[in-house]
Scaffold this motif. Structure first.
Motif, short mmCIF file in Angstrom:
data_model
loop_
_atom_site.label_atom_id
_atom_site.label_comp_id
_atom_site.label_asym_id
_atom_site.label_seq_id
_atom_site.Cartn_x
_atom_site.Cartn_y
_atom_site.Cartn_z
N PHE A 134 0.83 -1.20 0.00
CA PHE A 134 0.00 0.00 0.00
C PHE A 134 0.87 1.26 0.00
O PHE A 134 0.59 2.22 -0.72
N GLY A 135 1.94 1.24 0.81
CA GLY A 135 2.82 2.41 0.87
C GLY A 135 3.52 2.66 -0.45
O GLY A 135 3.64 3.81 -0.91
N ILE A 136 3.98 1.57 -1.10
CA ILE A 136 4.64 1.72 -2.41
C ILE A 136 3.65 2.25 -3.44
O ILE A 136 3.97 3.13 -4.24
N ALA A 137 2.42 1.70 -3.42
CA ALA A 137 1.40 2.16 -4.37
C ALA A 137 1.03 3.62 -4.11
O ALA A 137 0.76 4.37 -5.05
N LEU A 138 1.01 4.01 -2.84
CA LEU A 138 0.71 5.40 -2.50
C LEU A 138 1.82 6.33 -2.99
O LEU A 138 1.54 7.43 -3.50
N LEU A 139 3.05 5.88 -2.87
CA LEU A 139 4.18 6.66 -3.37
C LEU A 139 4.10 6.79 -4.90
O LEU A 139 4.35 7.87 -5.45
N ALA A 140 3.74 5.70 -5.56
CA ALA A 140 3.58 5.74 -7.01
C ALA A 140 2.48 6.70 -7.41
O ALA A 140 2.59 7.43 -8.41
N LEU A 141 1.40 6.72 -6.64
CA LEU A 141 0.31 7.67 -6.91
C LEU A 141 0.82 9.10 -6.80
O LEU A 141 0.47 9.96 -7.63
N ALA A 142 1.63 9.36 -5.79
CA ALA A 142 2.16 10.72 -5.61
C ALA A 142 3.03 11.13 -6.80
O ALA A 142 2.95 12.26 -7.29
N VAL A 143 3.85 10.19 -7.30
CA VAL A 143 4.70 10.49 -8.47
C VAL A 143 3.83 10.82 -9.68
O VAL A 143 4.09 11.77 -10.42
N LYS A 144 2.77 10.04 -9.86
CA LYS A 144 1.87 10.27 -11.00
C LYS A 144 1.16 11.62 -10.88
O LYS A 144 0.96 12.31 -11.89
N VAL A 145 0.79 11.98 -9.67
CA VAL A 145 0.13 13.28 -9.47
C VAL A 145 1.09 14.42 -9.80
O VAL A 145 0.72 15.41 -10.45
N VAL A 146 2.35 14.29 -9.37
CA VAL A 146 3.35 15.32 -9.68
C VAL A 146 3.52 15.45 -11.19
O VAL A 146 3.56 16.56 -11.74
N LEU A 147 3.64 14.33 -11.88
CA LEU A 147 3.79 14.36 -13.34
C LEU A 147 2.54 14.91 -14.01
O LEU A 147 2.64 15.67 -14.99
N ALA A 148 1.37 14.57 -13.49
CA ALA A 148 0.12 15.08 -14.06
C ALA A 148 0.03 16.59 -13.88
O ALA A 148 -0.45 17.31 -14.77
#
Length: 539
Positions: A138-152
């Protein structure tokens, strides 16, 4: 303005449209690439190809999935903007954890037949699903979500013309559809995939679509009938003949691990009654059926068959139950009765059970008017014991308990005998198993002398760390006991090592039990009851 100032102004002028567009393209490529690789990793860790797959083929399969992922992510990233795109990231986070939990719990990827036919049962035990979340994932997936939000956000700040993104979305969508159709319908048709899982070959979206189109009830029925042909005489050839008594109780215990019976807390047994009882019983370590849900355990018990492994077996319409265990019990002169503390609609049991030959069904709908709360094992078992005591004819009870279902938080504080304030799932599980042990102890105390009792776990608990032993991981106990007798002395499979080796499957056990029922001679009372039934039917 002086020439010097003009030169300075030119230096700090806004970026040219060409450079801005190029930057926007690279940011979009980064977002799509990161997202596609994230999905590829999810597919890799939640799908299960055959163990002997060559490295070259694994790379090819991964490249196919990556191409599909890139095309799909391009479509979404180009069509969606702002909050719509961010919502898609959140949906992905939820889906990631759901797929990881399912794959970890069942050892297989979530398929469309299971998702489409068992979502109600899934929602009913969603609290257990939440308790199984791997928080590292869950933590890794949450970090990945944050990266995608930054790129978006970066894409939003450097937007490409809408016409350009629409064109790219159309091209990517066309590539996705063309490749998906050619792969799932022509190059690697889903009907020809017998090893591994289609989710591994295509990825989830394509596999689920192909399954929805290609997998109908007829194909599932054909596969289920083929699996039901498998039988085992391993134990029948190994053990001494065992005759069942006129009173039989078969108890399917929720989440009962093999190792928990041998576990201690501060030197005190977690299940003292079952630990003592197994010394007078025939006991086995058994690999359960648990590919789609707990319904596979009672299906195999009642049909003496291997479940199809793709969908709740009771939901395959047309499966024949005319040779089910309860029908055989009736032929041998027993009155077979089923008890389950849940509703009859849960896993579609009522319709299937009604075709199996049971004389009476007791689900929640029948128990509540009798003021029996089926969700509490002690109430359900006491009700069964009372009926067995009062029975004047040979009787067979099939009982399914549910109090010890995950997340193991159903007990009141008064019933938490080991840990009054449990702080983790291991402590909650051990409390639940102590409760089950006490309920079974009271149950067997109430049964008539000579009653044959069969107890087994429907599946493993999936709780780790409560026991130092991992010898029987993913195994459940089977105990066969006759009240007032010691069956352990006649168990040949203990001395040979087979019983506790972990090699036995549930199919081995249910075939053995059916064979024992078929070879148990009719008692005088059963012969009289059978003759009476025959005379009644002739009238």
């Amino acid at each position: 303005m002086t020439p010097q100032c003009e030169a300075s102004s030119a230096t700090i002028a806004p970026e040219s449209p060409t450079f801005s567009n190029r930057k926007a393209v690279w940011i979009l490529v980064a977002l799509v690439s990161f997202w596609a690789i994230e999905i590829l990793l999810l597919q890799h860790f939640t799908t299960f190809p055959e163990a002997s797959i060559p490295v070259g083929r694994a790379i090819k399969d991964a490249c196919r999935r990556l191409l599909l992922n890139v095309a799909a992510c391009t479509v979404i990233a180009c069509l969606m903007r702002g909050w719509a795109l961010r919502i898609s990231f959140v949906v992905g986070l939820i889906a990631t954890n759901m797929l990881v939990v399912y794959a970890s719990y069942f050892g297989s990827p979530l398929s469309w037949p299971v998702l489409s036919s068992q979502w109600r049962e899934g929602l009913a035990v969603s609290d257990h699903g939440v308790s199984l979340i791997n928080w590292k994932v869950f933590g890794i997936a949450l970090l990945a979500l944050a990266v995608k939000v930054v790129l978006a956000n970066a894409v939003k700040q450097n937007p490409l013309p809408r016409r350009t993104t629409m064109k790219w979305a159309c091209v990517a969508g066309g590539i996705y559809l063309l490749f998906a159709v050619s792969l799932a319908a022509i190059h690697k048709p889903i009907r020809l995939i017998h090893m591994g899982a289609p989710e591994y070959i295509y990825g989830y979206a394509v596999a689920w679509t192909a399954e929805a189109i290609s997998f109908d009830n007829d194909s599932l029925l054909k596969e289920a009938l083929a699996k039901a042909e498998d039988k085992s005489d391993l134990l029948s050839k190994t053990e001494e003949p065992l005759l069942l008594s006129d009173k039989v109780a078969i108890v399917q215990v929720e989440s009962l691990d093999f190792d928990v019976i041998q576990s201690n807390v501060d030197g005190v047994p977690v299940m003292p009654f079952l630990r003592e009882l197994q010394n007078q019983s025939m006991r086995y370590s058994v690999k359960p059926f648990h590919n789609t849900g707990s319904s596979e355990a009672d299906f195999s018990m009642l049909t003496t068959a291997t479940p199809n492994g793709r969908v709740n077996p009771f939901q395959i319409y047309g499966f024949p139950y005319d040779n089910a265990f309860p029908w055989l019990a009736k032929e041998r002169g027993y009155a077979p009765i089923a008890f389950h503390g849940n509703t009859g609609e849960f896993f579609h049991r009522r319709k299937a059970y009604s075709q199996m030959g049971f004389s009476k069904l007791y689900f929640t709908e029948e128990l509540e008017p009798l003021e029996v709360t089926g969700r509490w094992d002690h109430e359900l078992l006491n009700f069964s014991a009372d009926l067995l005591q009062k029975a004047t004819e040979p009787t067979l009870h099939f009982v399914i308990t549910i109090t010890s279902h995950g997340p193991f938080d159903r007990l009141s504080e008064a019933d938490r005998e080991i840990y009054s304030q449990p702080s983790n799932v291991q402590q909650r599980y051990l409390n639940s198993m102590r409760y089950v042990d006490r309920a079974l102890e009271r149950y067997i105390e109430q049964l008539p002398d000579g009653t044959t009792v069969v107890m087994y776990g429907d599946h493993e608990s999936n709780v780790e760390g409560y026991s130092g032993s991992t010898t029987h991981q993913d195994r459940v106990p089977w105990l066969i006991y006759q009240k007032g007798s010691d069956l352990s002395a006649q168990q040949n499979s203990i001395s040979s090592g087979l019983a506790l080796s972990g090699e036995l499957s549930q199919l081995d056990m249910v075939c053995y039990l059916r064979d024992r029922l078929a070879n148990t001679p009719l008692s005088a009372s059963r012969i009289a009851a059978k003759n009476a039934d025959s005379r009644t039917s002739l009238k």
